[in-house]
Design a protein around this motif. Structure first.
Motif, PDB file in Angstrom:
ATOM      1  N   VAL A  45       0.831  -1.197   0.000  1.00 27.15           N
ATOM      2  CA  VAL A  45       0.000   0.000   0.000  1.00 27.15           C
ATOM      3  C   VAL A  45       0.872   1.256   0.000  1.00 27.15           C
ATOM      4  CG1 VAL A  45      -1.947  -1.103   1.185  1.00 27.15           C
ATOM      5  CG2 VAL A  45      -0.171   0.046   2.535  1.00 27.15           C
ATOM      6  N   PHE A  46       0.233   2.365  -0.316  1.00 27.18           N
ATOM      7  CA  PHE A  46       0.863   3.682  -0.181  1.00 27.18           C
ATOM      8  C   PHE A  46       0.149   4.416   0.928  1.00 27.18           C
ATOM      9  CE2 PHE A  46       0.444   8.247  -1.584  1.00 27.18           C
ATOM     10  CZ  PHE A  46       1.664   8.647  -1.056  1.00 27.18           C
ATOM     11  N   VAL A  47       0.907   4.847   1.947  1.00 25.56           N
ATOM     12  CA  VAL A  47       0.347   5.660   3.020  1.00 25.56           C
ATOM     13  C   VAL A  47       1.017   7.024   3.005  1.00 25.56           C
ATOM     14  CG1 VAL A  47      -0.225   3.649   4.445  1.00 25.56           C
ATOM     15  CG2 VAL A  47       1.980   4.777   4.749  1.00 25.56           C
ATOM     16  N   ALA A  85      -0.358   7.985   9.649  1.00 27.39           N
ATOM     17  CA  ALA A  85      -0.143   7.747   8.221  1.00 27.39           C
ATOM     18  C   ALA A  85      -1.431   7.208   7.633  1.00 27.39           C
ATOM     19  CB  ALA A  85       1.004   6.753   8.024  1.00 27.39           C
ATOM     20  N   ARG A  86      -1.971   7.908   6.657  1.00 27.00           N
ATOM     21  CA  ARG A  86      -3.272   7.548   6.096  1.00 27.00           C
ATOM     22  C   ARG A  86      -3.122   6.663   4.868  1.00 27.00           C
ATOM     23  NH1 ARG A  86      -7.193   9.794   8.690  1.00 27.00           N
ATOM     24  NH2 ARG A  86      -6.767  11.610   9.981  1.00 27.00           N
ATOM     25  N   LEU A  87      -3.987   5.653   4.794  1.00 24.00           N
ATOM     26  CA  LEU A  87      -3.990   4.749   3.649  1.00 24.00           C
ATOM     27  C   LEU A  87      -4.580   5.482   2.445  1.00 24.00           C
ATOM     28  CD1 LEU A  87      -3.658   1.933   2.383  1.00 24.00           C
ATOM     29  CD2 LEU A  87      -5.941   1.375   3.243  1.00 24.00           C
ATOM     30  N   MET A  88      -3.751   5.672   1.413  1.00 25.59           N
ATOM     31  CA  MET A  88      -4.176   6.438   0.247  1.00 25.59           C
ATOM     32  C   MET A  88      -4.352   5.567  -1.001  1.00 25.59           C
ATOM     33  SD  MET A  88      -4.442   9.272   1.739  1.00 25.59           S
ATOM     34  CE  MET A  88      -4.937  10.233   0.315  1.00 25.59           C
ATOM     35  N   ALA A  89      -3.679   4.439  -1.079  1.00 27.38           N
ATOM     36  CA  ALA A  89      -3.803   3.602  -2.280  1.00 27.38           C
ATOM     37  C   ALA A  89      -3.591   2.144  -1.915  1.00 27.38           C
ATOM     38  CB  ALA A  89      -2.790   4.024  -3.350  1.00 27.38           C
ATOM     39  N   PRO A 119      -8.826  -3.462   3.829  1.00 28.04           N
ATOM     40  CA  PRO A 119      -8.327  -2.174   3.323  1.00 28.04           C
ATOM     41  C   PRO A 119      -9.405  -1.314   2.688  1.00 28.04           C
ATOM     42  CG  PRO A 119      -7.499  -4.022   2.011  1.00 28.04           C
ATOM     43  CD  PRO A 119      -8.127  -4.598   3.217  1.00 28.04           C
ATOM     44  N   ILE A 120     -10.431  -1.917   2.126  1.00 25.77           N
ATOM     45  CA  ILE A 120     -11.500  -1.121   1.523  1.00 25.77           C
ATOM     46  C   ILE A 120     -12.185  -0.270   2.590  1.00 25.77           C
ATOM     47  CG2 ILE A 120     -13.363  -2.795   1.766  1.00 25.77           C
ATOM     48  CD1 ILE A 120     -12.676  -0.640  -1.346  1.00 25.77           C
ATOM     49  N   ASP A 121     -12.186  -0.758   3.838  1.00 23.62           N
ATOM     50  CA  ASP A 121     -12.786  -0.009   4.942  1.00 23.62           C
ATOM     51  C   ASP A 121     -11.792   0.945   5.597  1.00 23.62           C
ATOM     52  OD1 ASP A 121     -15.261  -1.318   4.656  1.00 23.62           O
ATOM     53  OD2 ASP A 121     -14.555  -3.007   5.869  1.00 23.62           O
ATOM     54  N   GLY A 122     -10.513   0.825   5.224  1.00 25.90           N
ATOM     55  CA  GLY A 122      -9.496   1.678   5.836  1.00 25.90           C
ATOM     56  C   GLY A 122      -9.003   2.797   4.951  1.00 25.90           C
ATOM     57  N   LEU A 123      -9.479   2.862   3.709  1.00 29.79           N
ATOM     58  CA  LEU A 123      -9.014   3.915   2.797  1.00 29.79           C
ATOM     59  C   LEU A 123      -9.282   5.297   3.381  1.00 29.79           C
ATOM     60  CD1 LEU A 123     -10.072   2.433  -0.660  1.00 29.79           C
ATOM     61  CD2 LEU A 123      -7.738   2.948   0.072  1.00 29.79           C
ATOM     62  N   GLY A 124      -8.238   6.117   3.381  1.00 24.35           N
ATOM     63  CA  GLY A 124      -8.335   7.468   3.913  1.00 24.35           C
ATOM     64  C   GLY A 124      -8.151   7.556   5.407  1.00 24.35           C
ATOM     65  N   PRO A 166       3.237   6.473  -6.966  1.00 29.77           N
ATOM     66  CA  PRO A 166       3.258   6.359  -5.505  1.00 29.77           C
ATOM     67  C   PRO A 166       4.181   5.231  -5.068  1.00 29.77           C
ATOM     68  CG  PRO A 166       1.227   5.437  -6.383  1.00 29.77           C
ATOM     69  CD  PRO A 166       1.925   6.106  -7.534  1.00 29.77           C
ATOM     70  N   PRO A 167       4.971   5.449  -4.033  1.00 28.16           N
ATOM     71  CA  PRO A 167       5.828   4.373  -3.537  1.00 28.16           C
ATOM     72  C   PRO A 167       5.021   3.331  -2.780  1.00 28.16           C
ATOM     73  CG  PRO A 167       5.980   6.249  -2.078  1.00 28.16           C
ATOM     74  CD  PRO A 167       5.116   6.688  -3.237  1.00 28.16           C
ATOM     75  N   VAL A 168       5.569   2.135  -2.687  1.00 25.12           N
ATOM     76  CA  VAL A 168       5.026   1.111  -1.799  1.00 25.12           C
ATOM     77  C   VAL A 168       5.759   1.281  -0.481  1.00 25.12           C
ATOM     78  CG1 VAL A 168       4.764  -1.354  -1.377  1.00 25.12           C
ATOM     79  CG2 VAL A 168       4.499  -0.455  -3.695  1.00 25.12           C
ATOM     80  N   ASN A 169       5.153   2.012   0.441  1.00 21.10           N
ATOM     81  CA  ASN A 169       5.875   2.359   1.674  1.00 21.10           C
ATOM     82  C   ASN A 169       5.293   1.709   2.922  1.00 21.10           C
ATOM     83  OD1 ASN A 169       3.559   3.865   1.845  1.00 21.10           O
ATOM     84  ND2 ASN A 169       4.571   5.864   1.961  1.00 21.10           N
ATOM     85  N   SER A 170       4.334   0.787   2.743  1.00 23.16           N
ATOM     86  CA  SER A 170       3.795   0.080   3.899  1.00 23.16           C
ATOM     87  C   SER A 170       3.070  -1.175   3.420  1.00 23.16           C
ATOM     88  CB  SER A 170       2.848   0.980   4.696  1.00 23.16           C
ATOM     89  OG  SER A 170       2.544   0.397   5.949  1.00 23.16           O
ATOM     90  N   LEU A 171       2.567  -1.927   4.394  1.00 20.85           N
ATOM     91  CA  LEU A 171       1.782  -3.133   4.139  1.00 20.85           C
ATOM     92  C   LEU A 171       0.458  -3.014   4.882  1.00 20.85           C
ATOM     93  CD1 LEU A 171       4.581  -5.817   4.795  1.00 20.85           C
ATOM     94  CD2 LEU A 171       3.866  -4.916   2.570  1.00 20.85           C
ATOM     95  N   TRP A 172      -0.527  -3.761   4.392  1.00 19.96           N
ATOM     96  CA  TRP A 172      -1.814  -3.799   5.101  1.00 19.96           C
ATOM     97  C   TRP A 172      -2.141  -5.255   5.412  1.00 19.96           C
ATOM     98  CZ3 TRP A 172      -4.602   0.594   6.454  1.00 19.96           C
ATOM     99  CH2 TRP A 172      -5.816   0.351   7.097  1.00 19.96           C
ATOM    100  N   PHE A 173      -2.174  -5.565   6.713  1.00 19.11           N
ATOM    101  CA  PHE A 173      -2.503  -6.922   7.160  1.00 19.11           C
ATOM    102  C   PHE A 173      -4.022  -7.078   7.196  1.00 19.11           C
ATOM    103  CE2 PHE A 173       1.399  -6.037   9.923  1.00 19.11           C
ATOM    104  CZ  PHE A 173       2.280  -6.632   9.035  1.00 19.11           C
ATOM    105  N   TRP A 174      -4.534  -8.175   6.607  1.00 19.25           N
ATOM    106  CA  TRP A 174      -5.987  -8.372   6.661  1.00 19.25           C
ATOM    107  C   TRP A 174      -6.361  -9.771   6.162  1.00 19.25           C
ATOM    108  CZ3 TRP A 174      -9.690  -8.655   2.495  1.00 19.25           C
ATOM    109  CH2 TRP A 174      -9.124  -8.573   1.213  1.00 19.25           C
ATOM    110  N   GLY A 175      -7.607 -10.160   6.450  1.00 18.86           N
ATOM    111  CA  GLY A 175      -8.190 -11.366   5.876  1.00 18.86           C
ATOM    112  C   GLY A 175      -7.668 -12.675   6.420  1.00 18.86           C
ATOM    113  N   GLY A 176      -7.093 -12.686   7.616  1.00 18.53           N
ATOM    114  CA  GLY A 176      -6.446 -13.888   8.122  1.00 18.53           C
ATOM    115  C   GLY A 176      -7.393 -15.037   8.429  1.00 18.53           C
TER     116      GLY A 176
END
Length: 308
Positions: free
Chosen positions: A83-85, A92-96, A149-154, A196-206
């Motif tokens: 993701v890009f934050v 840091a806000r999730l933007m992409a 992540p769809i619920d975390g955008l922005g 946009p850089p890939v500057n983070s990860l989003w953990f989900w769906g485990g």
């Protein structure tokens, strides 16, 4: 023989069509249709209206892994999507997410320094597609609940990591991953190219694959990866069969005229022959059911917009 099957259209929130006019034919049809009781909003709630998972949960990582690679049965899985934050005053806000335009070569290069880090924890990381990355975990792993992540955008990324001792572990892993990604030469190249850089990860769906998935329709049509993963587990047809209910995914639609032209007008003319009813299921929880025999409600004022 009278038609008994239902066509259901999965649609985005009505606000996605804000300001767009209904055609007179559809406006009259919806005015006379049954307005169903409002239900829970959100894409997950919308999908759960049509798919039943046992045991209950949302192990999307295992289901999409099975779709991507066919090897999800033995282990538990966690999505660790790139993701890009954007840093701000509070975090840091999730933007992409899911639209970074990564190639497979870029993804593999970005993951390379992450492999020893996650490997040392016993959670090997792998790339199944450029923007779907996975951690493989022991089947008995106790995972906290992560936000889709769809619920975390922005929103603030750290606000969506779990608290407590288990949350501390994942926060530490995320911090280390962010440092490695920040220093990655591929990100410098992306920034130089205006990407946009890939500057983070989003953990989900485990989780692990569900024991069973049932779908309300034997035919499920759509390109969305999560929907296809659910349909695969439910053994649904990927194209409309000669008979049976049909579920069509239009959640990416933003042009109401296209929805009418391509997905509503012909089925309306097939009411009573191919379909007994048409359900419009919006992600904001609003729904209509169209059926034959509703034309007698002639006193109802024609709708001009979906938010009327």
């Amino acid at each position: 023989m009278a038609a008994v099957d239902t066509l259901t259209l999965l649609l985005p929130e009505r606000r996605r069509f804000a300001g767009q006019a209904l055609s007179p034919e559809i406006g009259k049809t919806l005015a006379r249709a049954d307005r169903l009781a409002a239900v829970d909003a959100g894409e997950r709630a919308q999908l759960l209206r049509h798919f039943e998972l046992l045991p209950r949960g949302w192990p999307m990582a295992a289901m999409t892994r099975q779709l991507d690679a066919g090897d999800a049965a033995v282990h538990a899985w966690l999505r660790v999507d790139p993701v890009f934050v954007r840093p701000d005053m509070t975090g840091a806000r999730l933007m992409a997410w899911g639209n970074l335009g990564l190639s497979m070569a870029e993804a593999e290069a970005l993951v390379k320094p992450l492999k020893p880090m996650f490997g040392d924890t016993g959670f090997p990381i792998s790339v199944a597609s450029p923007e779907r990355w996975y951690l493989m975990l022991p089947r008995e792993s106790k995972l906290p609940i992560f936000t889709s992540p769809i619920d975390g955008l922005g929103e603030d990324l750290l606000a969506h990591l779990p608290e407590g001792p288990e949350g501390r572990r994942w926060r530490a892993l995320l911090n280390e991953a962010q440092i490695l990604l920040h220093n990655h030469p591929r990100n410098a190249e992306r920034i130089a190219a205006g990407l946009p850089p890939v500057n983070s990860l989003w953990f989900w769906g485990g989780g692990v694959l569900p024991d069973s998935v049932r779908c309300s329709a034997p035919s499920v049509i759509g390109d969305d990866v999560e929907l296809r993963a659910l349909a695969q587990q439910a053994k649904a047809n990927a194209a409309a069969a000669d008979g049976g209910d049909v579920l069509v995914d239009l959640r990416d639609a933003r042009d109401w005229a296209m929805v009418e032209r391509s997905h509503l007008l012909d089925p309306l003319r097939a009411l009573g022959t191919r379909y007994a009813g048409i359900v419009l299921d919006f992600a904001d929880g609003q729904r209509w059911r169209i059926a034959r025999g509703q034309g007698w409600r002639f006193w109802r004022r024609t709708l001009t917009k979906l938010d009327a």
